[in-house]
Design an enzyme around this catalytic site. Sequence first.
Site, PDB file in Angstrom:
ATOM      1  N   GLY A  91      48.215  21.430  46.598  1.00 54.00           N
ATOM      2  CA  GLY A  91      48.688  20.953  45.306  1.00 54.00           C
ATOM      3  C   GLY A  91      48.355  19.507  44.970  1.00 54.00           C
ATOM      4  O   GLY A  91      49.057  18.878  44.191  1.00 54.00           O
TER       5      GLY A  91
ATOM      6  N   MET B  55      44.103  30.635  44.279  1.00 52.02           N
ATOM      7  CA  MET B  55      43.041  31.382  44.956  1.00 52.02           C
ATOM      8  C   MET B  55      43.125  32.883  44.708  1.00 52.02           C
ATOM      9  O   MET B  55      42.961  33.687  45.622  1.00 52.02           O
ATOM     10  CB  MET B  55      43.080  31.074  46.463  1.00 52.02           C
ATOM     11  CG  MET B  55      42.799  29.628  46.767  1.00 52.02           C
ATOM     12  SD  MET B  55      41.242  29.072  46.013  1.00 52.02           S
ATOM     13  CE  MET B  55      41.097  27.436  46.706  1.00 52.02           C
TER      14      MET B  55
ATOM     15  N   HIS C 122      37.247  23.616  39.856  1.00 51.61           N
ATOM     16  CA  HIS C 122      36.477  24.190  40.968  1.00 51.61           C
ATOM     17  C   HIS C 122      35.650  23.075  41.623  1.00 51.61           C
ATOM     18  O   HIS C 122      35.037  22.272  40.920  1.00 51.61           O
ATOM     19  CB  HIS C 122      35.565  25.304  40.444  1.00 51.61           C
ATOM     20  CG  HIS C 122      34.773  25.938  41.531  1.00 51.61           C
ATOM     21  ND1 HIS C 122      35.326  26.805  42.453  1.00 51.61           N
ATOM     22  CD2 HIS C 122      33.462  25.803  41.895  1.00 51.61           C
ATOM     23  CE1 HIS C 122      34.406  27.194  43.307  1.00 51.61           C
ATOM     24  NE2 HIS C 122      33.261  26.601  42.993  1.00 51.61           N
TER      25      HIS C 122
ATOM     26  N   GLY D 113      35.485  36.657  35.562  1.00 50.42           N
ATOM     27  CA  GLY D 113      34.593  36.500  36.703  1.00 50.42           C
ATOM     28  C   GLY D 113      35.175  35.536  37.735  1.00 50.42           C
ATOM     29  O   GLY D 113      36.271  34.996  37.573  1.00 50.42           O
TER      30      GLY D 113
ATOM     31  N   VAL E  38      41.806  35.894  41.755  1.00 44.99           N
ATOM     32  CA  VAL E  38      41.052  36.166  40.535  1.00 44.99           C
ATOM     33  C   VAL E  38      41.981  36.888  39.570  1.00 44.99           C
ATOM     34  O   VAL E  38      42.610  37.887  39.935  1.00 44.99           O
ATOM     35  CB  VAL E  38      39.805  37.026  40.846  1.00 44.99           C
ATOM     36  CG1 VAL E  38      39.087  37.413  39.561  1.00 44.99           C
ATOM     37  CG2 VAL E  38      38.868  36.275  41.773  1.00 44.99           C
TER      38      VAL E  38
HETATM   39  C1  GAR Z   1      40.644  22.213  44.838  1.00 46.74           C
HETATM   40  O1  GAR Z   1      39.617  21.471  45.394  1.00 46.74           O
HETATM   41  C2  GAR Z   1      40.105  23.203  43.821  1.00 46.74           C
HETATM   42  O2  GAR Z   1      38.951  22.753  43.208  1.00 46.74           O
HETATM   43  C3  GAR Z   1      39.834  24.407  44.684  1.00 46.74           C
HETATM   44  O3  GAR Z   1      40.909  24.447  45.572  1.00 46.74           O
HETATM   45  C4  GAR Z   1      41.315  23.112  45.871  1.00 46.74           C
HETATM   46  C5  GAR Z   1      42.818  23.059  45.796  1.00 46.74           C
HETATM   47  O4  GAR Z   1      43.288  21.826  46.241  1.00 46.74           O
HETATM   48  N1  GAR Z   1      39.718  25.592  43.889  1.00 46.74           N
HETATM   49  C6  GAR Z   1      38.820  26.535  44.117  1.00 46.74           C
HETATM   50  O5  GAR Z   1      38.069  26.515  45.051  1.00 46.74           O
HETATM   51  C7  GAR Z   1      38.811  27.667  43.100  1.00 46.74           C
HETATM   52  N2  GAR Z   1      37.689  28.495  43.289  1.00 46.74           N
HETATM   53  P1  GAR Z   1      44.746  21.337  45.849  1.00 46.74           P
HETATM   54  O6  GAR Z   1      45.695  22.486  46.151  1.00 46.74           O
HETATM   55  O7  GAR Z   1      44.989  20.171  46.756  1.00 46.74           O
HETATM   56  O8  GAR Z   1      44.735  20.965  44.389  1.00 46.74           O
END
Ligand code: GAR
Length: 221
Positions: A31, A108, A127, A161, A110
């Site tokens: 988060g 995480m 992303h 997607g 879809v």
């Molecule tokens: C982030 O880097 C985000 O871009 C990625 O998960 C991480 C979550 O970090 N999302 C993906 O890979 C989506 N495909 P966080 O929980 O510390 O914000």
Amino acid sequence: MTAVLSTPLLGRAPCVPDRPLRVGVLVSGSGTNLQALLDAAARPRSVFSVVVVVSNVDGVRAIDRARAAGVPAVVEPHKGKERGAHEERVHAALVAAEVELVVLAGYMRVLTPALLDRWRRRVVNVHPALLPAFPGMHGAKQALDHGCRVAGCTVHLVDAGVDTGPILAQAAVPVLDHDDEAALQARIQREEHRLLPAVVMAYARGLVVDEGGRVRVLGVA
Ligand code: GAR
């Protein structure tokens, strides 16, 4: 010359809004992007507020961050639930909080059209890659494995997607010779924490617009 009409996605004319945009954030993990949103929302005269956080995983740090900021956190575990039933509960939590914009911040899962069609062009995702390269998991590792010299992050509108949908904003970072996945991921995340709140603020100000079928953000890279 044909005029290109700019239509704000939420119907707000470009302006200082008279009340904060109500944002719901979906999370699955640590988060840090949620924290960036909470910090931005806490600034005086913020144009958006985070009104609910929904996590599909119990016990994650993101839930603590929400509660520490006084934002209701709802846990809707997906495990053991049929996908449609799970999405229905997520949707209900967003509706109950009167959410106007949904932000996927490290979510995480879809989402399917069953949910997305009800939030058309009101769901954004961050992303850790310069899409359309390297969708899915481990964007930083994929960039390293391919020998990229430049990596980055993308904020985009969500469609059905995996990390597809119209791109709203991107930020690039260099890949350094000694980088491992953690170092590159950290550099990318610093940009995510800047870019994601900037896009949400632009959305709240009516600056995310449809220009003749092409969505773009006025005033954000
Ligand atoms: C982030 O880097 C985000 O871009 C990625 O998960 C991480 C979550 O970090 N999302 C993906 O890979 C989506 N495909 P966080 O929980 O510390 O914000």
